[in-house]
Design a protein around this motif. Structure first.
Motif, PDB file in Angstrom:
ATOM      1  N   ILE A 157       0.845  -1.203   0.000  1.00 32.07           N
ATOM      2  CA  ILE A 157       0.000   0.000   0.000  1.00 32.07           C
ATOM      3  C   ILE A 157       0.879   1.250   0.000  1.00 32.07           C
ATOM      4  CG2 ILE A 157      -1.602   1.376   1.392  1.00 32.07           C
ATOM      5  CD1 ILE A 157      -2.873  -1.330   2.250  1.00 32.07           C
ATOM      6  N   HIS A 158       1.887   1.255   0.851  1.00 29.04           N
ATOM      7  CA  HIS A 158       2.804   2.393   0.937  1.00 29.04           C
ATOM      8  C   HIS A 158       3.488   2.642  -0.416  1.00 29.04           C
ATOM      9  CE1 HIS A 158       5.641   5.169   2.768  1.00 29.04           C
ATOM     10  NE2 HIS A 158       6.623   4.491   2.206  1.00 29.04           N
TER      11      HIS A 158
ATOM     12  N   THR B  62       2.511   1.663  -3.380  1.00 24.31           N
ATOM     13  CA  THR B  62       1.507   2.060  -4.365  1.00 24.31           C
ATOM     14  C   THR B  62       1.162   3.543  -4.234  1.00 24.31           C
ATOM     15  OG1 THR B  62       0.589  -0.168  -4.453  1.00 24.31           O
ATOM     16  CG2 THR B  62      -0.848   1.619  -5.190  1.00 24.31           C
ATOM     17  N   CYS B  63       1.010   4.023  -3.009  1.00 23.08           N
ATOM     18  CA  CYS B  63       0.679   5.440  -2.779  1.00 23.08           C
ATOM     19  C   CYS B  63       1.785   6.351  -3.285  1.00 23.08           C
ATOM     20  CB  CYS B  63       0.419   5.699  -1.299  1.00 23.08           C
ATOM     21  SG  CYS B  63      -1.096   4.943  -0.687  1.00 23.08           S
TER      22      CYS B  63
ATOM     23  N   TYR C  25       1.860  11.946  -0.160  1.00 26.02           N
ATOM     24  CA  TYR C  25       1.284  10.646   0.180  1.00 26.02           C
ATOM     25  C   TYR C  25      -0.238  10.649   0.065  1.00 26.02           C
ATOM     26  CZ  TYR C  25       1.278   6.119   2.519  1.00 26.02           C
ATOM     27  OH  TYR C  25       1.144   4.794   2.804  1.00 26.02           O
TER      28      TYR C  25
ATOM     29  N   GLY D 237      -1.287  10.566  -3.493  1.00 24.55           N
ATOM     30  CA  GLY D 237      -1.018   9.227  -4.017  1.00 24.55           C
ATOM     31  C   GLY D 237      -2.058   8.223  -3.569  1.00 24.55           C
ATOM     32  N   ALA D 238      -2.444   8.304  -2.289  1.00 24.19           N
ATOM     33  CA  ALA D 238      -3.462   7.384  -1.767  1.00 24.19           C
ATOM     34  C   ALA D 238      -4.796   7.616  -2.473  1.00 24.19           C
ATOM     35  CB  ALA D 238      -3.620   7.573  -0.259  1.00 24.19           C
ATOM     36  N   ASN D 239      -5.182   8.881  -2.629  1.00 21.95           N
ATOM     37  CA  ASN D 239      -6.439   9.186  -3.313  1.00 21.95           C
ATOM     38  C   ASN D 239      -6.401   8.736  -4.767  1.00 21.95           C
ATOM     39  OD1 ASN D 239      -7.766  10.306  -1.109  1.00 21.95           O
ATOM     40  ND2 ASN D 239      -6.933  12.338  -1.496  1.00 21.95           N
TER      41      ASN D 239
ATOM     42  N   ALA E 254      -4.429   6.407  -6.179  1.00 23.18           N
ATOM     43  CA  ALA E 254      -4.384   4.943  -6.264  1.00 23.18           C
ATOM     44  C   ALA E 254      -5.756   4.340  -5.987  1.00 23.18           C
ATOM     45  CB  ALA E 254      -3.347   4.390  -5.285  1.00 23.18           C
TER      46      ALA E 254
END
Length: 107
Positions: free
Chosen positions: A68-69, A71-72, A85, A88-90, A92
Protein backbone atom coordinates in the motif's frame (compact mmCIF):
# COMPACT_ATOMS: atom_id res chain seq x y z
CA UNK A 1 -26.86 6.01 12.43
CA UNK A 2 -28.32 5.98 15.89
CA UNK A 3 -29.50 2.39 15.78
CA UNK A 4 -29.31 -0.22 18.46
CA UNK A 5 -26.46 -2.39 17.20
CA UNK A 6 -22.85 -1.63 18.19
CA UNK A 7 -21.53 -4.10 15.59
CA UNK A 8 -22.90 -5.74 12.46
CA UNK A 9 -21.32 -8.69 10.67
CA UNK A 10 -22.36 -8.74 7.02
CA UNK A 11 -21.65 -12.14 5.49
CA UNK A 12 -23.11 -12.13 1.96
CA UNK A 13 -22.58 -14.87 -0.62
CA UNK A 14 -20.26 -14.31 -3.58
CA UNK A 15 -20.97 -11.16 -5.54
CA UNK A 16 -22.60 -12.93 -8.48
CA UNK A 17 -25.19 -14.57 -6.18
CA UNK A 18 -25.73 -11.74 -3.69
CA UNK A 19 -27.93 -9.40 -5.71
CA UNK A 20 -29.07 -6.53 -3.48
CA UNK A 21 -26.78 -7.58 -0.61
CA UNK A 22 -24.06 -5.41 -2.16
CA UNK A 23 -26.29 -2.48 -3.10
CA UNK A 24 -25.99 1.02 -1.73
CA UNK A 25 -29.57 0.84 -0.48
CA UNK A 26 -28.77 -2.29 1.54
CA UNK A 27 -25.71 -0.66 3.14
CA UNK A 28 -27.79 2.43 3.94
CA UNK A 29 -30.16 0.20 5.89
CA UNK A 30 -27.27 -1.42 7.75
CA UNK A 31 -25.95 1.99 8.76
CA UNK A 32 -29.45 3.06 9.79
CA UNK A 33 -29.55 0.34 12.46
CA UNK A 34 -25.88 0.71 13.41
CA UNK A 35 -25.17 2.68 16.57
CA UNK A 36 -23.17 5.90 16.14
CA UNK A 37 -19.52 4.92 16.31
CA UNK A 38 -20.46 1.29 15.66
CA UNK A 39 -18.53 -1.06 13.40
CA UNK A 40 -19.67 -2.81 10.24
CA UNK A 41 -17.66 -5.94 9.48
CA UNK A 42 -17.88 -7.30 5.96
CA UNK A 43 -16.89 -10.95 6.07
CA UNK A 44 -15.27 -12.19 2.89
CA UNK A 45 -13.53 -15.28 4.19
CA UNK A 46 -13.45 -18.78 2.80
CA UNK A 47 -14.97 -21.33 5.21
CA UNK A 48 -12.73 -24.03 3.75
CA UNK A 49 -9.54 -22.03 4.18
CA UNK A 50 -6.91 -23.29 6.57
CA UNK A 51 -6.22 -21.28 9.70
CA UNK A 52 -2.99 -19.35 9.91
CA UNK A 53 -0.70 -18.67 12.82
CA UNK A 54 -0.40 -15.22 14.33
CA UNK A 55 3.06 -14.89 12.78
CA UNK A 56 1.73 -15.77 9.32
CA UNK A 57 -1.08 -13.22 9.63
CA UNK A 58 1.26 -10.49 10.90
CA UNK A 59 3.74 -11.24 8.11
CA UNK A 60 1.02 -11.03 5.48
CA UNK A 61 -0.32 -7.77 6.95
CA UNK A 62 3.18 -6.30 6.94
CA UNK A 63 3.57 -7.24 3.27
CA UNK A 64 0.18 -5.70 2.43
CA UNK A 65 1.03 -2.46 4.26
CA UNK A 66 4.36 -2.18 2.45
CA UNK A 67 2.57 -2.69 -0.87
CA UNK A 68 0.00 0.00 0.00
CA UNK A 69 2.80 2.39 0.94
CA UNK A 70 4.69 1.71 -2.30
CA UNK A 71 1.51 2.06 -4.37
CA UNK A 72 0.68 5.44 -2.78
CA UNK A 73 4.15 6.83 -3.42
CA UNK A 74 4.21 5.55 -7.02
CA UNK A 75 0.73 6.93 -7.72
CA UNK A 76 1.69 10.34 -6.33
CA UNK A 77 4.71 10.44 -8.59
CA UNK A 78 2.72 9.16 -11.57
CA UNK A 79 0.17 11.96 -11.13
CA UNK A 80 2.83 14.66 -10.81
CA UNK A 81 2.62 14.91 -7.02
CA UNK A 82 5.87 13.19 -5.99
CA UNK A 83 6.13 12.84 -2.22
CA UNK A 84 2.47 13.78 -1.61
CA UNK A 85 1.28 10.65 0.18
CA UNK A 86 -2.34 11.81 0.47
CA UNK A 87 -2.58 12.61 -3.25
CA UNK A 88 -1.02 9.23 -4.02
CA UNK A 89 -3.46 7.38 -1.77
CA UNK A 90 -6.44 9.19 -3.31
CA UNK A 91 -5.17 8.62 -6.86
CA UNK A 92 -4.38 4.94 -6.26
CA UNK A 93 -7.81 4.40 -4.69
CA UNK A 94 -9.53 6.11 -7.59
CA UNK A 95 -7.62 4.01 -10.14
CA UNK A 96 -8.52 0.83 -8.24
CA UNK A 97 -12.24 1.71 -8.27
CA UNK A 98 -12.17 2.61 -11.97
CA UNK A 99 -10.42 -0.65 -12.84
CA UNK A 100 -12.96 -2.63 -10.81
CA UNK A 101 -15.82 -0.86 -12.61
CA UNK A 102 -14.23 -1.60 -15.97
CA UNK A 103 -13.72 -5.25 -15.00
CA UNK A 104 -17.41 -5.51 -14.03
CA UNK A 105 -18.52 -3.81 -17.24
CA UNK A 106 -20.09 -0.89 -15.36
CA UNK A 107 -18.41 1.67 -17.62
Amino acid sequence: GDGAFPRILHDPPVFSLAGDLYSGAFYEQLYRVLRTGGKLFHYVGDPEATYRTREEVEGRLKTIMKEIHRTCLEAAEGFGQAGNYLAGANSAGFVKVVNAMLDQGVV
